[in-house]
Design a protein around this motif. Structure first.
Motif, PDB file in Angstrom:
ATOM      1  N   SER A  67       7.944  11.380 -65.033  1.00 55.39           N
ATOM      2  CA  SER A  67       8.051  10.200 -64.190  1.00 55.39           C
ATOM      3  C   SER A  67       6.705   9.850 -63.556  1.00 55.39           C
ATOM      4  CB  SER A  67       9.114  10.396 -63.119  1.00 55.39           C
ATOM      5  OG  SER A  67       8.746  11.457 -62.269  1.00 55.39           O
ATOM      6  N   ASP A  68       5.961  10.862 -63.136  1.00 52.40           N
ATOM      7  CA  ASP A  68       4.685  10.546 -62.502  1.00 52.40           C
ATOM      8  C   ASP A  68       3.762  11.745 -62.437  1.00 52.40           C
ATOM      9  OD1 ASP A  68       2.592   9.505 -61.130  1.00 52.40           O
ATOM     10  OD2 ASP A  68       3.656   9.216 -59.244  1.00 52.40           O
ATOM     11  N   ILE A  69       2.693  11.649 -63.156  1.00 49.79           N
ATOM     12  CA  ILE A  69       1.728  12.746 -63.198  1.00 49.79           C
ATOM     13  C   ILE A  69       1.099  12.997 -61.828  1.00 49.79           C
ATOM     14  CG2 ILE A  69      -0.182  11.230 -63.857  1.00 49.79           C
ATOM     15  CD1 ILE A  69       0.281  14.702 -65.312  1.00 49.79           C
ATOM     16  N   ASN A  96       3.736   8.175 -68.422  1.00 47.40           N
ATOM     17  CA  ASN A  96       4.331   8.100 -67.088  1.00 47.40           C
ATOM     18  C   ASN A  96       5.373   7.000 -67.049  1.00 47.40           C
ATOM     19  OD1 ASN A  96       1.111   8.737 -66.184  1.00 47.40           O
ATOM     20  ND2 ASN A  96       2.717   9.934 -65.228  1.00 47.40           N
TER      21      ASN A  96
ATOM     22  N   ARG B  79      -4.191   8.720 -64.057  1.00 50.97           N
ATOM     23  CA  ARG B  79      -3.084   7.815 -63.790  1.00 50.97           C
ATOM     24  C   ARG B  79      -3.562   6.365 -63.769  1.00 50.97           C
ATOM     25  NH1 ARG B  79       1.292   5.362 -63.653  1.00 50.97           N
ATOM     26  NH2 ARG B  79       3.085   6.132 -62.505  1.00 50.97           N
ATOM     27  N   GLU B  82      -4.160   5.296 -67.266  1.00 48.32           N
ATOM     28  CA  GLU B  82      -2.916   5.091 -68.001  1.00 48.32           C
ATOM     29  C   GLU B  82      -2.302   3.741 -67.636  1.00 48.32           C
ATOM     30  OE1 GLU B  82       1.236   6.048 -69.454  1.00 48.32           O
ATOM     31  OE2 GLU B  82       0.765   5.738 -67.359  1.00 48.32           O
TER      32      GLU B  82
END
Lengths: 334, 334
Positions: A67-69, A96, B79, B82
């Motif tokens: 779901s979220d790094i 993600n 993130r 990404e």
DNA sequence: GTGAAAGCGCTAACAA
DNA sequence: TTGTTAGCGCTTTCAC
């Protein structure tokens, strides 16, 4: 950019020979080998793995969907997966979803179309089904973190029941009987099972759960913040609080600080997931450690195992959770 | 697994037509289109992007090379990257080097051979050169976080000089003149430039740097721990300490806690990089925030820009750093 | 509007 | 011990 043909031509050999010296897949005489290598060097040839993949039907790529790094739990999972797979020449594609089902679908499709050799999936779909069940069942898949009941696949989960049980048992052993819990969505196995562990522990010690102290959050920071405030501000607040994931713990700690609540004097806290900062808090945070790195690492190994050996039966690997006692939990005041 | 040929046969059309309905790349009559789509649905056809990539010479994959995703700074960079690229249908391949030059080389080669459309590289090579300079110069590359002087490429860096300058200036403005600094390796632009900012700030305020208070670490937690101890335990310790990355800050804070040093009473602390836990500390940590998410995001956009438009001139993007004042910095005791 | 077929850069069966 | 060549699954030119 030179191709294998250019190398072959310049070295006066066939493309087969070039291919074989690159991959060491059949004997090539010393002189030829030397010559081919020299030409490769000279032209700065870089084998095209896309073409290779098309032929051998392997991409040496593993997709991981979380779901979220930014959540350190998933960071560790991904790192564990990368270590396990990169040692065997695999790359990981990071996806993600932000708990957005559409993104998850999109990513699964993409990984399938890119022919990832394996996929590690921490789904954001709640419930027992998955809209892509059909394709997932045919893929080389390991479900992680969150269970999808109807899906047949290898799996790696934390021992959610056991972890939550240990947290509550610990608080009870300190003398607490008024215990609050911020749980997660029951649509996720992780949320459901943690609550199960909580209730089991309470029941085993003849404590009847108090609904007012046991709200359900959404695993995000904001809900930890809001629910902690609510619990503290109720007429008759608990003497201890177990928060069932690291994001909500972060939020809860912020709330307590704002309210000027002293830990553990006013309330004991146990968080789920150890983090790099748990030890820096004042007092350091008592937590249940879930070994996310190991989870990712094992997931990676299971994927490789399936890629290499084509096992038939599916395996589920439950990673033990352990209590790390620190200063945020202590006997209640009374 | 069905191919485009299977679809074509079953739908009584050519592969060209199938391809064109999938990609919407030429007009296809309603009935044919409908039929093709029906067959695709029926057979559960998943286009093979490997084959597609081979033809179109694009993989829609971006590689990102960092030392360790477990460092929240890099987590945020990745993130950001990404988010920027996935919006355009790109996937990111995550590569952790652990500051190991061999791993970096291996990964660059792999990304090149897998024909990644772009690479974001936070190198672990110190100095002005890179062993793969030749190939990197031909690749679609953006260097991030750490500069490689002799390499011509797009680049995104933090304003290290400015950030460090602000940290020191802040401490000076509080009245400190005895300021310790734990810097990073001067082989990295980030280490070098931060020290430069420190010295500039000291110089601008007529403070001569004290070598004993300004050791050089390696950006890892352990060195922050050891060097903080050393600084505190010297005969004449400083009244303030600036730690130049988040790993070393973590270590330094552990050391101070062990030594029973009070912050900011005994010593003021300014860290580099804001983290999710800075605000939970007691007192909350004053930091220089570097916007790692933005760095990754911008790096991603620059990569896409180059992939789409083939700009000629290289651009370097310096992301401003800002001071976030919190409780760990205060006027000195005297 | 649609189809035939060449070709992307490799691997590997088969032949020599 | 090495070479020839079919084919991996697509896209796209050229022809109709």
């Amino acid at each position: 950019m030179p191709t294998i043909k250019d190398i072959a031509r310049k070295a006066n050999v066939s493309t087969a020979t070039v291919s074989h010296v690159i991959n060491e897949t059949r004997f090539v005489s010393k002189p030829l080998k030397r010559k081919v290598k020299a030409v490769i060097e000279e032209l700065g040839y870089q084998p095209n793995r896309i073409a290779r993949s098309l032929v051998i039907q392997k991409t040496h790529t593993i997709g991981v969907i979380v779901s979220d790094i930014l959540n350190p739990f998933y960071t560790a999972v991904v790192r564990g997966l990368e270590d396990a797979t990169s040692a065997f020449g695999y790359n990981v594609m990071l996806c993600n979803t932000d708990e957005d089902p559409d993104k998850e679908i999109k990513y699964i499709r993409l990984l399938l179309e890119k022919r990832a050799d394996g996929i590690a999936l921490a789904t954001c779909f709640q419930g027992n089904e998955h809209p892509l069940m059909g394709q997932l069942n045919q893929a080389t898949l390991v479900t992680i973190v969150r269970r999808i009941a109807r899906l047949k696949s290898d799996a790696v989960f934390a021992d959610n029941v056991g972890g939550a049980y240990k947290a509550i048992e610990h608080l009870i052993s300190l003398g607490h009987r008024r215990i609050g819990v911020i749980s997660g969505p029951s649509g996720f196995s992780s949320g459901r099972e943690r609550l199960e562990g909580v209730l089991k522990a309470l029941n085993d010690h003849d404590i009847s759960p108090n609904e007012a102290w046991m709200p359900t959050g959404d695993f995000k920071q904001e809900s930890g913040y809001l629910l902690a405030k609510k619990i503290i501000q109720c007429k008759n607040p608990p003497s201890a609080l177990f928060v069932s994931n690291n994001r909500m713990t972060l939020g809860a700690l912020k709330a307590l600080r704002e309210l000027g609540i002293q830990i553990p004097k006013d309330i004991s806290i146990v968080g789920l997931d150890d983090t790099e900062w748990s030890i820096l808090l004042n007092p350091p945070l008592t937590v249940i450690h879930q070994s996310p790195y190991d989870m990712g690492n094992i997931a990676g190994k299971m994927l490789l195992g399936r890629i290499f050996k084509k096992r038939k039966r599916f395996k589920t690997n439950i990673i033990p959770a352990k209590l790390i006692e620190r200063g945020s939990s202590a006997p209640p005041r009374e």
